[in-house]
Design a protein around this motif. Structure first.
Motif, PDB file in Angstrom:
ATOM      1  N   ASN A 114       3.207  -1.891  -5.863  1.00 42.37           N
ATOM      2  CA  ASN A 114       3.717  -2.668  -4.731  1.00 42.37           C
ATOM      3  C   ASN A 114       2.642  -3.560  -4.125  1.00 42.37           C
ATOM      4  OD1 ASN A 114       6.376  -1.710  -4.804  1.00 42.37           O
ATOM      5  ND2 ASN A 114       5.834   0.142  -3.679  1.00 42.37           N
ATOM      6  N   GLN A 115       1.395  -3.072  -4.069  1.00 44.74           N
ATOM      7  CA  GLN A 115       0.317  -3.885  -3.525  1.00 44.74           C
ATOM      8  C   GLN A 115       0.072  -5.122  -4.379  1.00 44.74           C
ATOM      9  OE1 GLN A 115      -2.957  -1.122  -3.266  1.00 44.74           O
ATOM     10  NE2 GLN A 115      -2.495  -0.577  -1.139  1.00 44.74           N
ATOM     11  N   LEU A 116      -0.008  -4.924  -5.714  1.00 49.45           N
ATOM     12  CA  LEU A 116      -0.236  -6.058  -6.597  1.00 49.45           C
ATOM     13  C   LEU A 116       0.959  -7.015  -6.601  1.00 49.45           C
ATOM     14  CD1 LEU A 116      -2.025  -7.483  -8.644  1.00 49.45           C
ATOM     15  CD2 LEU A 116      -1.027  -6.044 -10.435  1.00 49.45           C
ATOM     16  N   LYS A 117       2.144  -6.459  -6.551  1.00 47.95           N
ATOM     17  CA  LYS A 117       3.342  -7.296  -6.521  1.00 47.95           C
ATOM     18  C   LYS A 117       3.331  -8.204  -5.292  1.00 47.95           C
ATOM     19  CE  LYS A 117       8.399  -6.982  -6.233  1.00 47.95           C
ATOM     20  NZ  LYS A 117       9.551  -6.061  -6.128  1.00 47.95           N
ATOM     21  N   LEU A 212       3.403   2.613 -19.305  1.00 51.62           N
ATOM     22  CA  LEU A 212       3.657   1.177 -19.175  1.00 51.62           C
ATOM     23  C   LEU A 212       2.652   0.471 -18.271  1.00 51.62           C
ATOM     24  CD1 LEU A 212       7.548   1.280 -18.654  1.00 51.62           C
ATOM     25  CD2 LEU A 212       6.283   1.148 -20.805  1.00 51.62           C
ATOM     26  N   TRP A 213       1.655   1.216 -17.789  1.00 56.96           N
ATOM     27  CA  TRP A 213       0.819   0.661 -16.713  1.00 56.96           C
ATOM     28  C   TRP A 213       0.018  -0.570 -17.135  1.00 56.96           C
ATOM     29  CZ3 TRP A 213       1.362   0.937 -11.871  1.00 56.96           C
ATOM     30  CH2 TRP A 213       0.364   0.430 -11.028  1.00 56.96           C
ATOM     31  N   ALA A 214      -0.300  -0.707 -18.401  1.00 61.55           N
ATOM     32  CA  ALA A 214      -1.067  -1.883 -18.831  1.00 61.55           C
ATOM     33  C   ALA A 214      -0.361  -3.180 -18.444  1.00 61.55           C
ATOM     34  CB  ALA A 214      -1.292  -1.835 -20.339  1.00 61.55           C
ATOM     35  N   PHE A 215       0.970  -3.141 -18.391  1.00 62.56           N
ATOM     36  CA  PHE A 215       1.742  -4.338 -18.047  1.00 62.56           C
ATOM     37  C   PHE A 215       1.871  -4.523 -16.539  1.00 62.56           C
ATOM     38  CE2 PHE A 215       2.931  -3.017 -22.275  1.00 62.56           C
ATOM     39  CZ  PHE A 215       2.883  -4.202 -22.983  1.00 62.56           C
ATOM     40  N   ASN A 216       1.195  -3.653 -15.773  1.00 59.85           N
ATOM     41  CA  ASN A 216       1.114  -3.800 -14.315  1.00 59.85           C
ATOM     42  C   ASN A 216      -0.289  -4.187 -13.875  1.00 59.85           C
ATOM     43  OD1 ASN A 216       3.812  -3.112 -13.630  1.00 59.85           O
ATOM     44  ND2 ASN A 216       3.338  -0.948 -13.963  1.00 59.85           N
ATOM     45  N   GLU A 217      -1.174  -4.466 -14.832  1.00 66.24           N
ATOM     46  CA  GLU A 217      -2.543  -4.832 -14.492  1.00 66.24           C
ATOM     47  C   GLU A 217      -2.612  -6.309 -14.091  1.00 66.24           C
ATOM     48  OE1 GLU A 217      -5.049  -2.994 -14.132  1.00 66.24           O
ATOM     49  OE2 GLU A 217      -4.706  -1.140 -15.273  1.00 66.24           O
ATOM     50  N   ASP A 240      13.318  -0.108 -16.549  1.00 65.04           N
ATOM     51  CA  ASP A 240      11.886  -0.225 -16.286  1.00 65.04           C
ATOM     52  C   ASP A 240      11.566  -1.628 -15.778  1.00 65.04           C
ATOM     53  OD1 ASP A 240      11.336   2.377 -17.190  1.00 65.04           O
ATOM     54  OD2 ASP A 240      11.325   1.683 -19.281  1.00 65.04           O
ATOM     55  N   THR A 241      10.725  -1.696 -14.752  1.00 65.31           N
ATOM     56  CA  THR A 241      10.302  -2.982 -14.191  1.00 65.31           C
ATOM     57  C   THR A 241       8.784  -2.983 -14.053  1.00 65.31           C
ATOM     58  OG1 THR A 241      12.359  -3.174 -12.930  1.00 65.31           O
ATOM     59  CG2 THR A 241      10.545  -4.618 -12.300  1.00 65.31           C
ATOM     60  N   THR A 242       8.159  -4.042 -14.572  1.00 71.73           N
ATOM     61  CA  THR A 242       6.702  -4.172 -14.482  1.00 71.73           C
ATOM     62  C   THR A 242       6.349  -5.517 -13.864  1.00 71.73           C
ATOM     63  OG1 THR A 242       6.557  -5.144 -16.691  1.00 71.73           O
ATOM     64  CG2 THR A 242       6.383  -2.733 -16.530  1.00 71.73           C
ATOM     65  N   ILE A 243       5.066  -5.663 -13.535  1.00 76.29           N
ATOM     66  CA  ILE A 243       4.600  -6.923 -12.954  1.00 76.29           C
ATOM     67  C   ILE A 243       4.795  -8.081 -13.926  1.00 76.29           C
ATOM     68  CG2 ILE A 243       2.550  -8.145 -12.121  1.00 76.29           C
ATOM     69  CD1 ILE A 243       3.583  -6.108 -10.138  1.00 76.29           C
ATOM     70  N   THR A 244       4.631  -7.822 -15.223  1.00 77.10           N
ATOM     71  CA  THR A 244       4.804  -8.896 -16.203  1.00 77.10           C
ATOM     72  C   THR A 244       6.223  -9.448 -16.191  1.00 77.10           C
ATOM     73  OG1 THR A 244       5.319  -7.286 -17.942  1.00 77.10           O
ATOM     74  CG2 THR A 244       3.014  -7.963 -17.708  1.00 77.10           C
TER      75      THR A 244
END
Length: 447
Positions: A114-117, A212-217, A240-244
């Motif tokens: 959430n912070q990165l988003k 899946l965390w690599a796709f949230n970096e 599933d939802t990621t930052i990418t």
């Protein structure tokens, strides 16, 4: 007691620290509390205060442990901390040295997500205006995923089935673990340098949030945003939802769906071509029939039966205009001939010879008038000069002195009255032809 019996401050502080370090209960403590006065040092260390309703303790988390955090510690955040308690000798203050930290209530990864988003959204990385369109008929599709697993197999099978004309370039990519994010970034940049692909599919199969965390970096998100090649995000399952997914130019719920979005369906294209061909034949046939009917009507039209009647009015108008032009031309020529004759007559009357004689006469007359004017001025000036000479002669004191008058001076001053003199004074007497000196021996004043 002697001075040697007293401890130094340093010795006392070291002793207290050894007591803290020797206590097994302080070597590993688990504490929960609220973060306060959080300071992120440029070196990577984090300093803060951990507090509750009754107490507080200063704490430090050094760079080696802080770099493992998936979220950013913030003011007022409730956290669970594992660490040890010791004494900082420089100030003699005991503090908590943090090894791990987790948010209270939700997982650290969720907080970090959430912070990165929020951060990237505020920077505009999710803005639709920056999304690149996915090409409709790509020639080459690049796939960034692990070479083992169902994702790569589903993507390649779907693309080959739907659109076998396209070329597939596989970039073997680590999609899980500590090295996953840098490897994803590396392959995205490699594909952009090569410029062989029209679109990229970046993703992997399903898994936990840790998988899946690599796709949230953040580095992966920025690499996708900076890519000049359009990118389709295909991470995990549909839920599933990621930052990418937010940064990519297009988000696919699954890897298979990404393949379907990347290329058209050849069967649908064939059906569309057949349908368009049928519609085109029908349109051409309709257009030909319409034009045939129109041509028949034109052939049978009354004007075309006698075409000379169409241009007869224009022919008559052309003849009239030609006659008008002829008359106007004659009138114009006559007018110009008259003007030419007038100019010729005027030129003869004002020939150069006559003009020269005329200006010579004018010059002689002007010269005579100028001579008379000059002589007149000279005569006037002579008369004025003579009158001025006569006036000067009349006013000249020397002329008066020729008649017997003289002027007396005393000490270079003119004597105007006998009161200026006294007995024995020496005076100078000026005559018209010389000077004389005299001494006053007697004075007689008029009453």
């Amino acid at each position: 007691m002697t001075s040697t019996s007293y401890l130094t401050v340093k010795a006392l502080t070291k002793y207290i620290r050894r007591k803290f370090d020797a206590d097994p209960h302080l070597r590993e403590v688990y504490v929960k509390g609220e973060l306060s006065n959080v300071k992120n040092h440029p070196s990577g260390h984090i300093y803060f205060t951990l507090k509750d309703d009754a107490s507080r303790i200063t704490a430090a988390m050094f760079r080696m442990n802080a770099s493992k955090l998936k979220f950013k510690p913030e003011e007022g955040m409730q956290v669970f901390i594992r660490g040890e308690v010791s004494v900082y000798e420089a100030t003699g203050v005991y503090q908590l040295y943090v090894q791990t930290m987790e948010p209270d209530g939700v997982g650290g990864l969720f907080v970090a997500f959430n912070q990165l988003k929020e951060k990237l959204m505020n920077e505009g990385l999710f803005n639709p205006n920056f999304k690149q369109p996915i090409p409709i008929f790509p020639k080459t599709v690049g796939v960034l995923t692990a070479t083992s697993g169902a994702a790569i197999r589903d993507i390649c099978t779907t693309i080959s089935r739907r659109y076998p004309l396209v070329e597939i370039i596989i970039y073997p990519t680590v999609v899980q673990g500590e090295n996953a994010a840098p490897n994803i970034v590396k392959n995205i940049q490699l594909a952009n340098r090569q410029q062989r692909c029209d679109v990229l599919i970046v993703g992997r199969g399903g898994g936990s949030i840790e998988d899946l965390w690599a796709f949230n970096e953040e580095i992966v998100a920025r690499a996708i945003f900076e890519s000049k090649i359009p990118i389709i995000s295909a991470v995990g399952h549909e839920t599933d939802t990621t930052i990418t997914d937010f940064v990519a130019d297009l988000r696919a719920p699954t890897p298979t769906a990404a393949a379907e979005l990347a290329v058209p369906n050849q069967q649908e294209l064939v059906q569309r071509i057949l349908k368009n061909r049928s519609q085109l034949h029908q349109m051409v046939s309709t257009k030909l029939n319409f034009e045939r009917n129109r041509l028949t009507k034109l052939r049978n039209a009354y004007p075309l039966a006698s075409p000379e009647r169409l241009y007869r009015p224009f022919t008559e108008k052309l003849i009239q205009m030609d006659m008008q032009l002829g008359r106007a031309s004659q009138l114009y020529l006559m007018k110009k001939n008259n003007e030419l004759q007038q100019l010729d007559t005027a030129l003869k009357l004002n020939s150069p010879k006559n003009a020269i004689q005329y200006y010579q006469n004018q010059l002689e007359q002007t010269s005579n008038r100028l001579t008379r004017s000059i002589n007149s001025v000279i005569d006037k000036q002579k008369d004025s000069y003579v009158a001025a000479i006569r006036t000067l002669e009349a006013l000249n004191p020397l002329a008066i002195m020729t008649r017997g008058y003289s002027v007396s001076y005393k000490e270079d001053k003119v004597i105007r009255s006998a009161s200026q003199l006294k007995i024995e004074d020496t005076i100078s007497i000026h005559y018209h032809d010389g000077e004389a000196e005299a001494k006053i021996t007697k004075l007689r004043m008029k009453e």
